[in-house]
Design a protein around this motif. Structure first.
Motif, PDB file in Angstrom:
ATOM      1  N   ALA A  18       0.557  -1.394   0.417  1.00  0.00           N
ATOM      2  CA  ALA A  18      -0.134   0.076  -0.151  1.00  0.00           C
ATOM      3  C   ALA A  18       1.546   1.668   0.090  1.00  0.00           C
ATOM      4  N   GLY A  19       1.994   1.091   0.850  1.00  0.00           N
ATOM      5  CA  GLY A  19       2.416   2.614   0.701  1.00  0.00           C
ATOM      6  C   GLY A  19       3.621   2.472  -0.366  1.00  0.00           C
ATOM      7  N   PHE A  20       4.609   1.275  -0.992  1.00  0.00           N
ATOM      8  CA  PHE A  20       4.680   1.768  -2.208  1.00  0.00           C
ATOM      9  C   PHE A  20       3.960   2.133  -3.255  1.00  0.00           C
ATOM     10  N   LEU A  21       2.949   1.575  -3.550  1.00  0.00           N
ATOM     11  CA  LEU A  21       1.458   1.706  -4.519  1.00  0.00           C
ATOM     12  C   LEU A  21       1.500   3.362  -4.769  1.00  0.00           C
ATOM     13  N   ILE A  22       0.642   4.488  -2.907  1.00  0.00           N
ATOM     14  CA  ILE A  22       0.590   5.254  -2.763  1.00  0.00           C
ATOM     15  C   ILE A  22       1.557   5.777  -3.454  1.00  0.00           C
ATOM     16  N   THR A  23       2.722   5.768  -3.019  1.00  0.00           N
ATOM     17  CA  THR A  23       3.507   6.695  -3.046  1.00  0.00           C
ATOM     18  C   THR A  23       4.079   7.271  -5.117  1.00  0.00           C
ATOM     19  N   SER A  24       3.947   5.700  -5.148  1.00  0.00           N
ATOM     20  CA  SER A  24       4.231   6.044  -6.580  1.00  0.00           C
ATOM     21  C   SER A  24       3.399   6.238  -7.607  1.00  0.00           C
ATOM     22  N   LEU A  25       1.243   6.160  -7.443  1.00  0.00           N
ATOM     23  CA  LEU A  25       0.668   6.806  -8.190  1.00  0.00           C
ATOM     24  C   LEU A  25       0.829   8.150  -8.228  1.00  0.00           C
ATOM     25  N   LEU A 291       7.304  -2.121  -9.865  1.00  0.00           N
ATOM     26  CA  LEU A 291       8.883  -3.530 -10.674  1.00  0.00           C
ATOM     27  C   LEU A 291       9.972  -3.388  -8.608  1.00  0.00           C
ATOM     28  N   VAL A 292      10.382  -1.874  -8.699  1.00  0.00           N
ATOM     29  CA  VAL A 292      11.197  -2.013  -8.187  1.00  0.00           C
ATOM     30  C   VAL A 292      10.966  -2.658  -6.319  1.00  0.00           C
ATOM     31  N   CYS A 293       9.653  -2.040  -6.610  1.00  0.00           N
ATOM     32  CA  CYS A 293       9.026  -1.622  -5.002  1.00  0.00           C
ATOM     33  C   CYS A 293       8.255  -3.177  -4.684  1.00  0.00           C
ATOM     34  N   ALA A 294       8.103  -4.063  -5.574  1.00  0.00           N
ATOM     35  CA  ALA A 294       8.000  -5.080  -5.771  1.00  0.00           C
ATOM     36  C   ALA A 294       8.989  -6.254  -5.502  1.00  0.00           C
ATOM     37  N   ILE A 295      10.243  -6.019  -5.798  1.00  0.00           N
ATOM     38  CA  ILE A 295      11.118  -6.966  -5.619  1.00  0.00           C
ATOM     39  C   ILE A 295      11.768  -6.395  -4.313  1.00  0.00           C
ATOM     40  N   ILE A 296      11.716  -4.650  -3.699  1.00  0.00           N
ATOM     41  CA  ILE A 296      12.123  -4.334  -2.406  1.00  0.00           C
ATOM     42  C   ILE A 296      10.937  -5.229  -1.437  1.00  0.00           C
ATOM     43  N   THR A 297       9.479  -5.093  -1.551  1.00  0.00           N
ATOM     44  CA  THR A 297       8.762  -6.070  -0.704  1.00  0.00           C
ATOM     45  C   THR A 297       9.144  -6.974  -0.395  1.00  0.00           C
TER      46      THR A 297
END
Length: 376
Positions: A18-25, A291-297
């Motif tokens: 949620a954090g990565f998605l909100i930040t990226s969007l 993609l980077v956020c998914a890898i980090i997660t």
């Protein structure tokens, strides 16, 4: 503790995603909005200015050449003296064509209606001849010159852009029309070079909203509807070279458009860019970020899981039933070995021991110790 550890991973996953998605969007939306403003307010006007400067260099020069021909002393004197030597004007027109690298050059006399060309006397124009209508239109027009797309009889009927300029004698009497011509394909290739250089759609629209010139691969049908409304935008501004920027939609696509009126041509220069092309690299950046956020997660969750597994046995043992001797107080581990309490706890936790004597043991084992020396 086992159930709590199982709940930790999903909760942590949801928080990270949620954090990565909100930040990226949020970054994507802000960047896209900023880009749209940048295109309308800066990029397109700047591109339009650059193209206008190049047009002045590449396309307006024929107008200047025709203007110089119309006021040339030799040409006017030759006409006034009776057009006696055809070779003289032919040589003059050929020199103009060669010097300025034009496709054609010409002069039509009002007195004799003779059409002189760089290759010699071409014909005599007639008001009843359809191909000669242009000359009699030029004769009656109020403006000093016109830009006209027509066939060139002297060059195998090639489609040519003519600059037709009025010629007057020293008393202001009309004595004919002169000018030069550029091939339509040459101009289209020139516009094509602008499009490739600036990565924009570029075309010209007349005062009636008709597309007059565009690149060879231009989708004319796609732009005709928008072009028809351009003259209405400049009803009160046709005397200036001011520009306007706006957004429009065609075939479910959004275009950013800048329009400038060019007085020398009496046409509108249109420079436009499709929104999808402008935001494509931003969308690509968004995908890369996700993609980077998914890898980090995944890496964080893997590390958390490894950490939990590392301490799982000792945590579950200390929280479960711990077998302890009722007499010596040794503890049995999961392999069946008996261990001292302090050794067992030190092995399964991060706790450390320090030793002392409780009051009961002091009285039992060290009754003779003075009070001030008692260990506490």
């Amino acid at each position: 503790m086992s159930r709590k550890s199982k709940q930790l991973l999903p909760i942590l996953s949801i928080l990270l995603i949620a954090g990565f998605l909100i930040t990226s969007l949020a970054s994507f939306i802000v960047s896209r909005g900023s880009l749209h403003s940048e295109i309308l307010l800066n990029e397109l006007p700047l591109t339009s200015d650059n193209i206008y400067s190049e047009i002045q260099r590449d396309l307006l020069s024929p107008i200047l050449i025709s203007s110089l021909m119309a006021t040339d002393t030799f040409l006017r004197d030759w006409v006034i003296s009776g057009e006696k030597d055809t070779d003289q004007v032919t040589k003059y027109l050929k020199d103009i064509q060669k010097q300025f690298n034009t496709f054609t050059s010409f002069f039509v006399s009002e007195k004799t209606y003779k059409y002189y060309h760089s290759n010699g006397l071409l014909k005599t124009v007639s008001p009843t001849e359809e191909r000669d209508i242009w000359y009699f239109r030029v004769k009656e027009m109020k403006d000093e010159y016109e830009i006209n797309v027509d066939i060139d009889m002297a060059n195998n009927d090639s489609m040519t852009i003519f600059i037709n300029y009025k010629v007057y004698d020293y008393n202001g009497n009309y004595i004919g029309a002169t000018g030069v011509g550029l091939t339509v394909n040459a101009v289209k290739e020139l516009i094509e070079s602008y499009q490739q250089k600036y990565n924009r759609n570029i075309y010209f629209v007349d005062k009636k909203g008709i597309i007059k010139l565009a690149a060879l691969n231009f989708n004319r049908k796609n732009a005709e509807q928008m072009a028809s409304g351009i003259p209405d935008l400049f009803k009160d501004q046709l005397s200036s070279s001011s520009a306007k920027s706006f957004k429009s939609k065609r075939n479910k696509k959004t275009f950013h458009t800048n329009v400038r009126y060019i007085r020398e041509f009496e046409w509108f220069l249109v420079v436009e860019q499709e929104q999808g092309q402008a935001t494509k690299h931003i969308f690509t950046t968004l995908v890369i970020n996700l993609l980077v956020c998914a890898i980090i997660t995944l890496v964080v969750l893997l590390l958390v899981r490894l950490t939990i597994n590392k301490y799982k046995t000792r945590i579950e043992t200390l929280n479960g039933i711990v077998p302890i001797c009722s007499y010596c107080k040794q503890i049995r581990d999961d392999k069946g070995y008996w261990n001292q309490v302090e050794a067992y706890i030190a092995k399964h936790t991060d706790a450390e021991f320090s030793h002392g004597i409780c009051p009961d043991c002091r009285e039992k084992y060290f009754p003779d110790f003075p009070e001030k020396d008692k260990l506490k």
